[in-house]
Scaffold this active site. Structure first.
Site, PDB file in Angstrom:
ATOM      1  N   TYR A 293       0.860  -1.189   0.000  1.00  0.00           N
ATOM      2  CA  TYR A 293       0.000   0.000   0.000  1.00  0.00           C
ATOM      3  C   TYR A 293       0.892   1.234   0.000  1.00  0.00           C
ATOM      4  CZ  TYR A 293      -3.278   3.526   1.685  1.00  0.00           C
ATOM      5  OH  TYR A 293      -4.047   4.657   1.798  1.00  0.00           O
TER       6      TYR A 293
ATOM      7  N   GLU B  22      -3.539   7.387  -4.119  1.00  0.00           N
ATOM      8  CA  GLU B  22      -3.467   6.140  -3.347  1.00  0.00           C
ATOM      9  C   GLU B  22      -3.296   4.963  -4.287  1.00  0.00           C
ATOM     10  OE1 GLU B  22      -6.134   4.657   0.283  1.00  0.00           O
ATOM     11  OE2 GLU B  22      -7.042   4.200  -1.644  1.00  0.00           O
TER      12      GLU B  22
END
Ligand code: GDP
Ligand code: MN
Length: 382
Positions: free
Chosen positions: A107, A195
């Protein structure tokens, strides 16, 4: 403004971030053709602006182009529902992406931490569909690197953060590069969020952004002509898209009273009074300061495009905005649009007397105060 995955990937790719190949389709035939380019080894992904698409059944892996096409047919027109978005969103497009052989999922995100008044890079070796759970249960598994506002992001800081996040050594160098690039993309495009979840290490040792989410700062959009197209394609609500095009602040809600006012504060007050009278607003719209008749007409037109609207409340306090201008706009709108709905109007302030004279000839219900206007709306809807 939130960008779709395919738009986010296009943007990031232009800053050198590696993304899988692919293209968007809105029908099964096109989807199948794209899938054939990759020998049928693709992922079909619903392009809806919500998290958790994978779990909602909006992401599926294939090794046959025909099957990818059939899944696309199933998906288009279907409403996807996730815990983050219980009302759901109807799928209009899919991304048919080259399938990647995943070894590890990470991530990475760049965003603004408002409380710290700093930009922050978040990195985790536990990326993938359960990142919310990771954040809730093992927050230490997410490393935060705050950007020093004076000198920006230094390479050694990124290397250190990647190491602290315990990113697989085989991916570390590429991750550092990728983070530099997403931060550059974030700054250059005036984003508030970039993101990548997951950012993956492939079986053959490459680091690739398999999913991407970019949110742009609406207040900076005027600096980015390159996003004008994206803005049309990513609007969730057609009326919101139309309002944005006309430069009008419009927000959709879930009741049945259309609300038009001038100034954010007055509009908020009007919503409260509508709620206090036991009704719910369907939307609200701010005509802005100094509105002219033509603009008011456009606003009335916009609010009435929403088929949930059963009555309309217009609440104007004239300062710079002149009451008679607003009244003329309302009367023009009523004449040209053949409005059948009941309308309650309260216009106070500059030129209010003249406004009342103009409105007296029109087919609407006058009110002297916001409370009275809200009460009259409630009676109508009862
Ligand atoms: P989200 O659920 O909306 O976040 O959609 P994602 O694009 O993140 O996809 C969800 C999950 O599907 C990912 O975490 C991966 O595990 C899987 N996935 C997506 N693309 C691929 C791919 O190309 N290959 C493989 N093997 N899995 C993928
Ligand atoms: Mn994802």
């Amino acid at each position: 403004m939130k960008l779709h995955e395919y738009q986010s990937k296009e943007l990031l790719a232009s800053f050198g971030v590696p993304v899988p190949g692919g293209d968007v389709a809105d029908n099964s035939r096109d989807a199948e053709k794209i899938a054939e380019l990759y020998g049928g080894r693709v992922v079909v992904k619903a392009q809806v602006l919500m998290g958790g698409r994978g779990k909602a059944g909006g992401v599926k892996i294939f090794d046959d182009a025909g099957e990818a096409g059939r899944f696309t047919r199933e998906l288009i027109g279907k409403r996807l529902v996730s815990p983050q978005n219980p009302a759901g969103i109807v799928v209009e497009k899919v991304l048919v992406a080259e399938r990647v052989e995943i070894e590890k999922e990470f991530y990475v995100a760049a965003l603004l931490d408002r409380a710290q008044q700093k930009e922050v890079i978040m990195i985790s070796a536990k990326g993938g569909v359960d990142i919310e759970q990771v954040a809730a249960e093992t927050p230490d598994a997410i490393v935060r690197l705050y950007v020093n506002t004076k000198w920006g992001l230094c390479d050694y800081e990124i290397r250190d953060a990647v190491e602290r996040a315990e990113i697989d050594r085989r991916a570390a160098r590429q991750m550092v590069l990728l983070i530099q690039r997403i931060y550059h993309a974030y700054l250059s495009s005036d984003a508030t969020l970039v993101e990548i979840n997951p950012c993956v290490l492939t079986a053959d040792g490459r680091v690739i952004a398999v999913d991407a989410k970019v949110t742009l700062d609406d207040n900076a959009l005027f600096r980015h002509a390159e996003f004008a197209q994206a803005s049309d394609e990513s609007a969730e609500d057609p009326i919101e898209a139309e309002a944005a095009k006309r430069g009008i602040a419009y927000v959709k809600l879930d009741g049945d009273v259309g609300v038009i006012g001038n100034g954010a504060g007055l509009v908020m007050l009007t919503l409260d009074e509508v709620a206090r009278a036991g009704r719910k607003a369907a939307n609200f719209l701010d005509v802005g300061g100094g509105a002219q008749a033509e603009r008011v007409k456009q606003c009335v037109e916009l609010v009435l495009m929403d088929t949930n609207v059963k009555s309309l409340l217009i609440n104007i306090f004239g300062g710079i905005t002149r009451g008679d201008e607003v009244a003329n706009g309302v009367v023009n709108a009523l004449e040209e649009l053949d409005v059948k709905l009941p309308i309650v109007a309260r216009i106070e302030g500059t030129n209010a007397e003249e406004a009342k004279r103009i409105l007296a000839g029109a087919n609407l219900i006058p009110a002297d105060t916001v409370q009275e206007a809200a009460a009259k709306i409630a009676e109508l809807s009862a």
